[in-house]
Design an enzyme around this catalytic site. Structure first.
Site, short mmCIF file in Angstrom:
data_model
loop_
_atom_site.label_atom_id
_atom_site.label_comp_id
_atom_site.label_asym_id
_atom_site.label_seq_id
_atom_site.Cartn_x
_atom_site.Cartn_y
_atom_site.Cartn_z
N SER A 138 0.86 -1.18 0.00
CA SER A 138 0.00 0.00 0.00
C SER A 138 0.90 1.24 0.00
CB SER A 138 -0.95 -0.04 1.21
OG SER A 138 -1.77 1.11 1.23
N LYS A 156 -5.00 2.74 -2.48
CA LYS A 156 -4.02 2.23 -1.53
C LYS A 156 -4.69 1.96 -0.18
CE LYS A 156 -0.25 1.90 -3.94
NZ LYS A 156 0.30 0.57 -4.26
#
Length: 252
Positions: A138, A156
Site C-alpha cells: 500500500s 491504496k
C-alpha cells in the site's frame, strides 16, 4: 534470524525495478525461488539476467497485471513449474495521482484488481502450502491525506482494507499483511522524476520527513521479506508502516 525461506517459492508482481526488484532480491538472498513479472519485457529480461548473475534463482516474465487472464495464467504456470507457491507479493501500481477519470480507472484496474486477481489465482496453491503468505504493498498515502489524495491514495487505502479482510477470512490457513512505504527514492523512480521536474514538491516532501531523507528500496523490501517468511508465523492482518516517522497519525 533464519527466515526459513530456503526451498520456498514466492511470486512478486512489478519485480524488475525499485521496491519490487529489492523484494525479489531479498527473497532470493534468503534462498527462495522467486518468479517475478513486470510489464516491460526488456526490463524483465535485463533484471533477470543481472539477478541470475548474482547467483539467485529468479524467473522473470513479461506480464501486465491489468490483463487478468495473463496474470492468472502466469500464476498457474509458476505454481506448476516450481511445485507450488508459498508467498505472493502484490507490488504493482499505476501511480495514477491526478484526479481524472482515466486515473481512477487505471488505479482500480492495476492497483486494486491487480492485487485481487493475483491473490485469487494464487490462493489454491497458497492454501496447499504449510506457510502460505500474502503481502500487499500500500502506501502512507492510503493512511492519511497528502498530495496523492485521489485515485492513488483511495485505492491504496482500499488495499489495506482488502488485505485485513483476507487475514480474517483465511486465518489459520494463509497469512495476509500489508506494508505501507513512505517516500522511496531510487534511480528511474517517481521521486527522481519529481526532483528533476518539480523541485519545489520534492523539497516539500523531503522536508516532511524528520530523518531528512527518503527510504531506499531495500529498506522497504526487508519488511516485506520478513512478513512473507515463515518466521512471521503469527503476524497476520497488520499494516506495517515503513516511513521513517513521516506520518504523524497514531495507528490504533
Amino acid at each position: 534470524m533464519d527466515l526459513q525461506l530456503a526451498g520456498r517459492t514466492a511470486l512478486v508482481t512489478g519485480g524488475s525495478r525499485g521496491i519490487g526488484r529489492a523484494i525479489v532480491e531479498g527473497l532470493a538472498a534468503e534462498g527462495a525461488t522467486v518468479a517475478f513479472c513486470a510489464r516491460d519485457a526488456d526490463g524483465v529480461r535485463k533484471a533477470e539476467e543481472e539477478m541470475r548473475g548474482a547467483g539467485w534463482d529468479v524467473h522473470g516474465t513479461a506480464v501486465d497485471v491489468a490483463d487478468g487472464d495473463a496474470l492468472a495464467t502466469w500464476v498457474r504456470a509458476s505454481a506448476t513449474e516450481h511445485g507450488g507457491i508459498d508467498a505472493v507479493v502484490a507490488n504493482v501500481s499505476a501511480l495514477a495521482i491526478p484526479s481524472s477519470e482515466e486515473n481512477w480507472a487505471a488505479s482500480f484496474t492495476t492497483d486494486m484488481l491487480g492485487t485481487v486477481r493475483l491473490v485469487e489465482a494464487a490462493l489454491p496453491a497458497l492454501e496447499a502450502s504449510d506457510a502460505g503468505a500474502i503481502v500487499t504493498i500500500s502506501s502512507v498515502s492510503g493512511r492519511e491525506i497528502d498530495f496523492a489524495a485521489g485515485p492513488y491514495g483511495t485505492f491504496k487505502g482500499a488495499i489495506v482494507h482488502y488485505t485485513q479482510g483476507l487475514a480474517h477470512q483465511l486465518a489459520g490457513r494463509v497469512r495476509a499483511n500489508t506494508v505501507s512505504p513512505g517516500n522511496v527514492y531510487f534511480s528511474g523512480g517517481v521521486w527522481e522524476s519529481i526532483e528533476e521536474n518539480d523541485p519545489d514538491l520534492f523539497s516539500q516532501a523531503l522536508g516532511l520527513n524528520p530523518t531528512g531523507r527518503m527510504a531506499r528500496p531495500e529498506e522497504i523490501a526487508r519488511a516485506v521479506v520478513f512478513l512473507a517468511s515463515p518466521a512471521a508465523t503469527f503476524i497476520t492482518g497488520t499494516n506495517l508502516v515503513v516511513d521513517g516517522a513521516l506520518t504523524r497519525g497514531v495507528q490504533l
